[in-house]
Design a protein around this motif. Structure first.
Motif, PDB file in Angstrom:
ATOM      1  N   ARG A   1      18.298   8.482   2.088  1.00 47.66           N
ATOM      2  CA  ARG A   1      18.168   7.303   2.940  1.00 47.66           C
ATOM      3  C   ARG A   1      16.778   6.685   2.801  1.00 47.66           C
ATOM      4  N   LEU A   2      16.713   5.368   2.874  1.00 47.20           N
ATOM      5  CA  LEU A   2      15.462   4.626   2.974  1.00 47.20           C
ATOM      6  C   LEU A   2      15.448   3.926   4.321  1.00 47.20           C
ATOM      7  N   THR A   3      14.375   4.141   5.096  1.00 45.39           N
ATOM      8  CA  THR A   3      14.235   3.473   6.385  1.00 45.39           C
ATOM      9  C   THR A   3      13.145   2.417   6.281  1.00 45.39           C
ATOM     10  N   ILE A   4      13.493   1.199   6.656  1.00 44.38           N
ATOM     11  CA  ILE A   4      12.528   0.097   6.673  1.00 44.38           C
ATOM     12  C   ILE A   4      12.228  -0.232   8.124  1.00 44.38           C
ATOM     13  N   HIS A   5      10.987  -0.039   8.532  1.00 44.15           N
ATOM     14  CA  HIS A   5      10.547  -0.330   9.890  1.00 44.15           C
ATOM     15  C   HIS A   5       9.947  -1.734   9.904  1.00 44.15           C
TER      16      HIS A   5
ATOM     17  N   ALA B   1       5.988  10.404   1.223  1.00 50.20           N
ATOM     18  CA  ALA B   1       5.457   9.187   0.606  1.00 50.20           C
ATOM     19  C   ALA B   1       5.975   7.967   1.357  1.00 50.20           C
ATOM     20  N   PHE B   2       5.070   7.000   1.580  1.00 49.99           N
ATOM     21  CA  PHE B   2       5.387   5.808   2.355  1.00 49.99           C
ATOM     22  C   PHE B   2       4.857   4.560   1.670  1.00 49.99           C
ATOM     23  N   LEU B   3       5.465   3.425   2.009  1.00 46.77           N
ATOM     24  CA  LEU B   3       4.931   2.121   1.650  1.00 46.77           C
ATOM     25  C   LEU B   3       4.586   1.369   2.919  1.00 46.77           C
ATOM     26  N   PHE B   4       3.455   0.693   2.894  1.00 45.86           N
ATOM     27  CA  PHE B   4       3.099  -0.224   3.965  1.00 45.86           C
ATOM     28  C   PHE B   4       3.126  -1.623   3.352  1.00 45.86           C
TER      29      PHE B   4
ATOM     30  N   LEU C   1       0.852  -1.191   0.000  1.00 47.52           N
ATOM     31  CA  LEU C   1       0.000   0.000   0.000  1.00 47.52           C
ATOM     32  C   LEU C   1       0.886   1.238   0.000  1.00 47.52           C
ATOM     33  N   PHE C   2       0.655   2.116  -0.973  1.00 50.45           N
ATOM     34  CA  PHE C   2       1.396   3.368  -1.089  1.00 50.45           C
ATOM     35  C   PHE C   2       0.535   4.489  -0.516  1.00 50.45           C
ATOM     36  N   VAL C   3       1.109   5.303   0.363  1.00 50.71           N
ATOM     37  CA  VAL C   3       0.373   6.426   0.959  1.00 50.71           C
ATOM     38  C   VAL C   3       1.194   7.699   0.786  1.00 50.71           C
ATOM     39  N   ARG C   4       0.554   8.717   0.251  1.00 45.46           N
ATOM     40  CA  ARG C   4       1.189  10.022   0.128  1.00 45.46           C
ATOM     41  C   ARG C   4       0.464  11.010   1.034  1.00 45.46           C
ATOM     42  N   ARG C   5       1.241  11.679   1.882  1.00 42.26           N
ATOM     43  CA  ARG C   5       0.693  12.756   2.694  1.00 42.26           C
ATOM     44  C   ARG C   5       1.461  14.024   2.350  1.00 42.26           C
ATOM     45  N   GLU C   6       0.787  14.889   1.595  1.00 41.49           N
ATOM     46  CA  GLU C   6       1.426  16.105   1.088  1.00 41.49           C
ATOM     47  C   GLU C   6       2.733  15.715   0.391  1.00 41.49           C
ATOM     48  N   GLY C   7       3.887  16.193   0.845  1.00 41.87           N
ATOM     49  CA  GLY C   7       5.139  15.882   0.164  1.00 41.87           C
ATOM     50  C   GLY C   7       5.801  14.604   0.614  1.00 41.87           C
TER      51      GLY C   7
ATOM     52  N   VAL D   1       9.739   7.128  -1.904  1.00 37.95           N
ATOM     53  CA  VAL D   1       9.302   6.853  -0.530  1.00 37.95           C
ATOM     54  C   VAL D   1      10.479   7.018   0.423  1.00 37.95           C
ATOM     55  N   SER D   2      10.195   7.561   1.595  1.00 34.71           N
ATOM     56  CA  SER D   2      11.240   7.721   2.609  1.00 34.71           C
ATOM     57  C   SER D   2      11.263   6.565   3.591  1.00 34.71           C
ATOM     58  N   ASP D   3      10.094   5.931   3.801  1.00 34.88           N
ATOM     59  CA  ASP D   3       9.962   4.887   4.815  1.00 34.88           C
ATOM     60  C   ASP D   3       9.078   3.762   4.288  1.00 34.88           C
ATOM     61  N   VAL D   4       9.464   2.541   4.633  1.00 31.06           N
ATOM     62  CA  VAL D   4       8.626   1.371   4.386  1.00 31.06           C
ATOM     63  C   VAL D   4       8.243   0.792   5.744  1.00 31.06           C
ATOM     64  N   PHE D   5       6.965   0.611   5.970  1.00 31.54           N
ATOM     65  CA  PHE D   5       6.455   0.087   7.235  1.00 31.54           C
ATOM     66  C   PHE D   5       6.022  -1.363   7.019  1.00 31.54           C
ATOM     67  N   VAL D   6       6.845  -2.283   7.483  1.00 29.69           N
ATOM     68  CA  VAL D   6       6.568  -3.712   7.314  1.00 29.69           C
ATOM     69  C   VAL D   6       5.768  -4.199   8.523  1.00 29.69           C
TER      70      VAL D   6
END
Length: 308
Positions: free
Chosen positions: A85-89, A32-35, A24-30, A54-59
């Motif tokens: 940087r890409l952060t994977i949670h 962008a995230f992946l779930f 799932l891709f979510v954009r909030r204003e500027g 995307v700056s962050d991926v939420f696993v």
């Protein structure tokens, strides 16, 4: 401000012709995230035009249909000369597996990839206007869901009232809206509460990943504008749902009703409903009278502010 979701993958563990594994891709204003990032996520991002910024991926958990897209995604970002940087949670105790997966082939990439473990209840991302929190779910492994929760917005500024009080058009309007009293030329002090209304609620977006129905989800999703909930099976497969750590559509509807959400989106649809997933919506609406959608790959969803 935009809060927009694009469903990249909506199948259960087994993909179908029309449904990719979970993402799932979510954009909030500027931002962008992946779930989650199931197999082929980078191709879905190309197909549905989300871009790779995307700056962050939420696993939610480390099962293949939620993470096998990570290596390809990271390599695609590298081929595109990414520098940020890409952060994977990921859930507690799974960082090593995510790191091994991401770098299983190809070795190092030309940008920083950080893997961060999260615990239920933790604020995973803390921004000025919103935060992303993890909450506990009940699956067959270490797993969490995520809440994107916006802070209250400023109240509406009553320009007409401000002018009636003698506030000149200009910088003093902004100072009042920021909560600062202003002094007029005659010495009168105008307080913010005289011209600014009550704070207005932000938006709340909740993604469960794979889970059984839980009280923790009800609490996390209370008053949410959108709840994206596991709905792998129809009601007649309740035993199968319980055995595999998933939810039926009826159970997802019950959670939505208890939490008082505005919209329920059913996802992680079993391949047994490849021909027609309409039964899932029917079963969810028996429990929840709000708006129910069955997610489909490529479906887009705008989330308006609650007071619109």
């Amino acid at each position: 401000m935009t809060l927009h979701a694009t469903f990249l993958g909506t199948s259960g563990a087994v993909p179908t012709v029309n449904r990719n594994p979970s993402s799932l891709f979510v954009r909030r204003e500027g931002d962008a995230f992946l779930f989650d990032a199931g197999e082929g996520t980078q191709r879905q991002m190309l197909k549905y035009g989300t871009g790779f910024g995307v700056s962050d991926v939420f696993v939610t958990h480390v099962h293949g249909d939620h993470v096998l897209g990570l290596p390809g995604l990271v390599q695609t970002m590298d081929f595109n000369d990414r520098e940020e940087r890409l952060t994977i949670h990921t859930s507690k105790g799974t960082a090593d597996r995510i790191e091994q997966l991401v770098f299983a082939v190809g070795g190092d990439v030309g940008f920083d990839v950080r893997v961060s473990e999260v615990s239920p209840g933790e604020v995973v991302l803390d921004r000025e206007e919103y935060e992303v929190r993890a909450f506990p779910v009940a699956h067959r492994t270490s797993a969490v869901g995520y809440v994107l929760d916006e802070h209250d917005r400023k109240g509406r500024f009553d320009r007409e009232k401000a002018e009636e009080l003698g506030v000149p058009v200009g910088p003093k309007f902004g100072r009042l809206h920021e909560g600062e009293p202003v002094e007029l030329e005659d010495g009168t002090v105008v307080e913010p509460e005289q011209v600014v209304g009550e704070p207005r609620p932000g938006r709340k977006f909740v993604y469960t990943g794979d889970t059984r129905p839980t009280k923790a989800t009800v609490e996390a999703a209370e008053g949410a504008d959108v709840l994206v909930h596991d709905s792998t099976f129809a009601n007649d497969a309740g035993e199968r749902a319980e055995h595999t750590g998933h939810s039926t559509a009826g159970e997802a509807g019950s959670i939505a009703r208890q939490a008082g959400v505005t919209r329920l989106v059913l996802t992680h649809v079993s391949s047994r409903y490849a021909g027609d997933a309409g039964v899932l919506k029917d079963h969810a609406t028996r429990e929840f009278t709000g708006r129910v959608l069955v997610a489909a790959d490529g479906m887009e969803l705008d989330v308006p502010y609650p007071d619109r």
